[in-house]
Design a protein around this motif. Structure first.
Motif, PDB file in Angstrom:
ATOM      1  N   ARG A   1       1.168  -1.315  -0.455  1.00  0.00           N
ATOM      2  CA  ARG A   1      -0.105  -0.318   0.118  1.00  0.00           C
ATOM      3  C   ARG A   1       0.685   1.253  -0.204  1.00  0.00           C
ATOM      4  O   ARG A   1       0.902   2.576  -0.336  1.00  0.00           O
ATOM      5  N   ILE A   2       1.447   1.453   0.370  1.00  0.00           N
ATOM      6  CA  ILE A   2       3.123   2.352   0.585  1.00  0.00           C
ATOM      7  C   ILE A   2       3.474   2.548  -0.463  1.00  0.00           C
ATOM      8  O   ILE A   2       3.396   3.809  -1.038  1.00  0.00           O
ATOM      9  N   LYS A   3       3.641   1.388  -1.536  1.00  0.00           N
ATOM     10  CA  LYS A   3       4.092   1.592  -2.845  1.00  0.00           C
ATOM     11  C   LYS A   3       2.803   2.049  -3.949  1.00  0.00           C
ATOM     12  O   LYS A   3       3.377   2.827  -3.764  1.00  0.00           O
ATOM     13  N   LEU A   4       1.888   1.648  -3.184  1.00  0.00           N
ATOM     14  CA  LEU A   4       1.187   2.252  -4.192  1.00  0.00           C
ATOM     15  C   LEU A   4       0.775   4.053  -3.906  1.00  0.00           C
ATOM     16  O   LEU A   4       0.686   5.178  -4.973  1.00  0.00           O
ATOM     17  N   LEU A   5       0.975   3.872  -2.545  1.00  0.00           N
ATOM     18  CA  LEU A   5       0.695   5.831  -2.224  1.00  0.00           C
ATOM     19  C   LEU A   5       1.804   6.296  -3.311  1.00  0.00           C
ATOM     20  O   LEU A   5       1.723   7.801  -3.453  1.00  0.00           O
ATOM     21  N   TYR A   6       2.988   5.619  -2.943  1.00  0.00           N
ATOM     22  CA  TYR A   6       4.595   6.573  -3.382  1.00  0.00           C
ATOM     23  C   TYR A   6       3.799   7.128  -5.803  1.00  0.00           C
ATOM     24  O   TYR A   6       4.771   7.318  -5.721  1.00  0.00           O
TER      25      TYR A   6
ATOM     26  N   VAL B   1       8.796   6.583 -12.432  1.00  0.00           N
ATOM     27  CA  VAL B   1       8.076   6.461 -10.718  1.00  0.00           C
ATOM     28  C   VAL B   1       8.723   6.217  -9.688  1.00  0.00           C
ATOM     29  O   VAL B   1       8.954   5.821  -8.735  1.00  0.00           O
ATOM     30  N   LYS B   2       9.863   4.822 -10.574  1.00  0.00           N
ATOM     31  CA  LYS B   2      10.549   3.719  -9.280  1.00  0.00           C
ATOM     32  C   LYS B   2      11.567   5.482  -9.596  1.00  0.00           C
ATOM     33  O   LYS B   2      12.088   4.653  -8.273  1.00  0.00           O
TER      34      LYS B   2
ATOM     35  N   ASP C   1      14.239   3.460  -1.442  1.00  0.00           N
ATOM     36  CA  ASP C   1      14.684   2.084  -1.667  1.00  0.00           C
ATOM     37  C   ASP C   1      13.589   1.438  -1.338  1.00  0.00           C
ATOM     38  O   ASP C   1      12.186   1.432   0.122  1.00  0.00           O
ATOM     39  N   ASP C   2      13.379   0.150  -1.296  1.00  0.00           N
ATOM     40  CA  ASP C   2      12.835  -1.199  -0.405  1.00  0.00           C
ATOM     41  C   ASP C   2      12.897  -0.679   1.080  1.00  0.00           C
ATOM     42  O   ASP C   2      12.053  -1.121   1.708  1.00  0.00           O
TER      43      ASP C   2
ATOM     44  N   ASP D   1      10.938  -0.365   6.199  1.00  0.00           N
ATOM     45  CA  ASP D   1      10.741   1.402   7.771  1.00  0.00           C
ATOM     46  C   ASP D   1       9.332   1.456   8.184  1.00  0.00           C
ATOM     47  O   ASP D   1       9.094   1.791   9.094  1.00  0.00           O
ATOM     48  N   LEU D   2       9.257   2.195   6.860  1.00  0.00           N
ATOM     49  CA  LEU D   2       8.202   3.220   7.356  1.00  0.00           C
ATOM     50  C   LEU D   2       6.842   2.633   7.349  1.00  0.00           C
ATOM     51  O   LEU D   2       6.064   2.573   8.687  1.00  0.00           O
TER      52      LEU D   2
END
Lengths: 109, 109
Positions: free
Chosen positions: A37-42, B12-13, B18-19, B24-25
């Motif tokens: 979900r965090i990645k989607l938001l990013y 976007v990438k 980074d992962d 952590d987030l």
DNA sequence: TGAACATATGAACAGTTATTCATACGTTTA
DNA sequence: TAAACGTATGAATAACTGTTCATATGTTCA
């Protein structure tokens, strides 16, 4: 030697939000507690994107993305608009960005 | 008539952390995603308090509180000091307050 | 209308998580 | 040192969560 510690339970209770609010708050943070979900938001920080592309970009299945978008939608964190067969998602508002930034600050120290 | 949507995956990438950071987030937010822990943090907004009292105030077992404090401690969100048999916990810094406030704003609208 | 495509969704499964219970550890004091 | 007290922790359990798979829904176009 004791510094001053709390013993006024009533005072603390009075300062604490009601259970419903605490529940909602926890529910909100739960949503940010998943990397997909965090990645989607990013992704959506950069603009709107359709489900298929998000799936490809993150390397996860279309179904997984759709399930997660459903949760984000439910929390009013994202919006969507349909264009033919395709559905484009975007951030609902700038709060999301603020919340993420807030957490990021804590990480970087 | 189609607004502009993202098709530049590389862009976007590049903008995505980074992962490890994303992990952590998510881990950080997971911590806020539980009412018991949120309540503990709200208690500590008012000052320091010992484990026993927190348990009584929240109406949960001493063990449960201790387990949760361990998690908060692990994320450096709380500090503790020992005074005899008693351990007093307090907020590690003001970031916690900020993060909670950030989420609260989203709820209230 | 039927085929093709994009998305959504229900059920099932595996992995995770919060609490409880029992007990260990650490500190004080008799 | 032994008892009493406060806290920490491991194991077990029940509840929850994210992904996958299969399939349904919705849209376009031939």
């Amino acid at each position: 030697m004791a510094e001053q510690h709390l013993d006024d339970f009533e005072g603390v209770k009075a300062a604490m939000p009601d259970d419903e609010m605490l529940y909602d708050l926890a529910e909100l943070y739960k949503i940010f507690g998943d990397t997909t979900r965090i990645k989607l938001l990013y992704i959506l920080f950069e603009g709107e994107m359709c489900v298929q592309h998000m799936a490809e970009l993150l390397g996860v299945s279309q179904s997984a993305v759709s399930h997660q978008l459903r949760i984000l939608k439910g929390a009013r964190l994202v919006r969507y608009r349909r264009e033919g067969k395709t559905v484009y998602y975007s951030l609902a508002d700038d709060h999301v960005r603020q919340i993420i930034e807030c957490g990021t600050e804590h990480i970087n120290e």
